[in-house]
Design an enzyme around this catalytic site. Structure first.
Site, mmCIF file in Angstrom:
data_model
loop_
_atom_site.group_PDB
_atom_site.id
_atom_site.type_symbol
_atom_site.label_atom_id
_atom_site.label_comp_id
_atom_site.label_asym_id
_atom_site.label_seq_id
_atom_site.Cartn_x
_atom_site.Cartn_y
_atom_site.Cartn_z
ATOM 1 N N SER A 249 7.872 5.812 -8.628
ATOM 2 C CA SER A 249 7.103 5.211 -9.734
ATOM 3 C C SER A 249 7.331 6.184 -11.006
ATOM 4 O O SER A 249 8.067 7.202 -10.690
ATOM 5 C CB SER A 249 5.498 4.990 -9.428
ATOM 6 O OG SER A 249 5.203 6.244 -9.083
ATOM 7 N N LYS A 250 6.471 6.041 -12.012
ATOM 8 C CA LYS A 250 6.355 6.741 -13.140
ATOM 9 C C LYS A 250 6.292 8.238 -12.701
ATOM 10 O O LYS A 250 6.551 9.208 -13.478
ATOM 11 C CB LYS A 250 5.792 6.126 -14.289
ATOM 12 C CG LYS A 250 6.504 5.000 -14.879
ATOM 13 C CD LYS A 250 5.744 4.496 -16.023
ATOM 14 C CE LYS A 250 6.471 3.323 -16.811
ATOM 15 N NZ LYS A 250 5.844 2.672 -17.620
#
Length: 484
Positions: A249-250
């Protein structure tokens, strides 16, 4: 659009344009593309834009740009799922007519209330199929009265199973699957119906996607059968995790493919890195060109366990590709960065093309990104350079001694008639010998004088690339700086 050639595999990549092309999507697209190219099939692109509230033109453009940068070319025109609404509705109607689906008049509020009651009893909520038990005349009365309804698929008894190309046999007891909605009350399709309808129409023979879709597959298989269509083969690819073992994910850094393009990565390196996230070509093989990946690709090499996205490995991979890509392919990717950094204009680079290509060849060996090449290229273009404080502290520790060494070095180099690596090396090694010191004690202060840095290509190749005038000018500047 259905293919008449039963032997030709047809695969698709079907992103939703609600964000940028992320790493996981690009990896899925790559595996579909590799399979199609390896086995003489077709690779199709479908934009799943049925979620009008979240789909954007900007995201669609970003998907196209990301795939074009990677070189994942698709066959035929792009299919937009939103344009197929009439067929989705017709397929839902067919399922009503053949008895595999029914109208459900339960409102969202009623379903929420039943869900809360189930939670209060500490039970998992399941739709109880009550609208499937309505008498036919009651259904007709409600439809005639204009009561809103969704269409639900009637899940059959038994088990839904398939032989997955990655995970082998997967089976779901049908009793664990609710009668699921396929068409909303506003006439728009739910994901599973739209996907199956489109895949049938496009003649898709292999559905290759992330294994987060495994729970959708039994529903889709049931829809294929209810629509009287032959099943494609399914391949569910492992998820991609960060170094901490959690889904990428980010928080792990950049996850959009476009970001890596701007970080100075080569598309071939990105594809090579993505290919190894869930696939092994066999042996210890890691660095591959695109034609080699196509040649080596096989379903047998697809892995079941989650893949790990290691940014350092990606950077290393990019360094390998920088070293091996033909200079003619590298130059158009580096030149815009050189121009953006204001080191030279495009016209100046064209004028000195042979020298410029030689410079790229020299710098790429010690670079991991295009940005590295640009950073190292500075001293070859700039009138004045800045000295890295760490380089000065390490190699010009004693200014008087460093100045003395550079004066002797300048004299030795100025006396070399033929500005080529061998005579330059002989001159500097003779200087070291005469002073009773190692050659490194001559080279390192000189390296800082020429580049301002501690790391650079080999000192003699660098001297030749800079040329006599610029090299001596740099040494003079360093001497005057040390004298201050």
């Amino acid at each position: 659009m259905t293919s008449n050639d039963a032997t030709k595999p047809r695969l698709r990549f079907a992103p939703s344009p609600t964000g940028y092309l992320h790493v996981g999507g690009a990896r899925t697209a790559l595996f579909n593309w590799l399979y199609a190219r390896k086995f003489g099939g077709e690779f199709l692109l479908r934009i799943e834009d049925t979620d009008k509230a979240r789909s954007t033109d900007e995201s669609t453009r970003a998907i196209f740009e990301g795939m074009e940068w990677l070189g994942l070319d698709w066959d035929n025109g792009v299919v937009y799922q939103g344009a197929n609404l009439a067929r989705h509705q017709a397929d839902a109607q067919r399922l009503l007519e053949n008895g595999t689906a029914y109208r459900c008049f339960c409102t969202a509020a009623e379903l929420d209330e039943r869900r809360r009651e189930a939670e209060a009893r500490k039970e998992a909520f399941r739709y109880d199929g009550r609208c499937d038990r309505l008498p036919r005349d009651e259904v007709e009365r409600r439809v005639a009265a204009g009561m809103p309804f969704v269409i639900r698929f009637r899940v059959p008894e038994g088990t839904t199973e398939w032989n997955d190309m990655v995970h082998d046999r997967i089976a779901f007891p049908n009793k664990d699957i609710d009668d699921f909605v396929i068409l909303r009350s506003d006439g728009t399709p739910i994901y599973n119906l739209a996907v199956v309808s489109d895949d049938i129409d496009m003649g898709i023979t292999i559905v290759m996607r992330g294994d987060d879709h495994i729970s959708n597959t039994p529903k889709q298989i049931q829809l294929y059968r209810a629509l009287g269509a032959s099943l494609p083969r399914f391949a569910h690819l492992p998820m991609i995790h960060g170094l901490d073992g959690k889904k990428l994910s980010k928080r792990h850094g950049a996850t959009a493919v476009g970001d890596y393009q701007h970080y100075g990565l080569l598309p071939g390196a990105m594809l090579n890195f993505l290919a190894l996230l869930g696939w092994s070509p066999g042996g210890d093989r890691e660095v591959m060109t695109i034609p080699e990946m196509i040649e080596l690709f096989s379903v047998d090499g697809l892995q079941k366990k989650a893949a790990v996205f290691d940014p350092k490995k990606l950077e290393w991979m990019n360094g390998q590709h920088l070293s091996m890509v033909p200079l003619e392919e590298l130059e158009p990717r580096v030149t815009p960065a050189i121009v953006t950094a204001r080191l030279a204009t495009e016209a100046e680079l064209i004028e000195r093309r042979q020298w410029y290509m030689s410079l790229l060849d020299l710098l790429r060996v010690r670079s991991r990104t295009i940005d590295d090449i640009v950073r190292q290229a500075g001293p070859y273009f700039l009138e004045n350079i800045e000295y890295d404080p760490a380089a000065v502290a390490k190699n010009w520790k004693d200014p008087a001694e460093a100045k003395s060494m550079l004066l002797a070095t300048r004299d030795a180099l100025a006396a070399v008639p033929d500005w080529k690596p061998e005579p330059l090396e002989a001159s500097l090694r003779s200087l070291a010998e005469a002073r009773g010191i190692t050659a490194g004690k001559v080279f390192q202060p000189l390296r800082v004088a020429l580049t301002g840095m501690t790391v650079s290509p080999g000192i003699f190749e660098m001297l030749v690339q800079m040329g006599r005038d610029l090299s001596l000018k740099r040494i003079d500047k360093a001497i005057s700086t040390l004298a201050e």
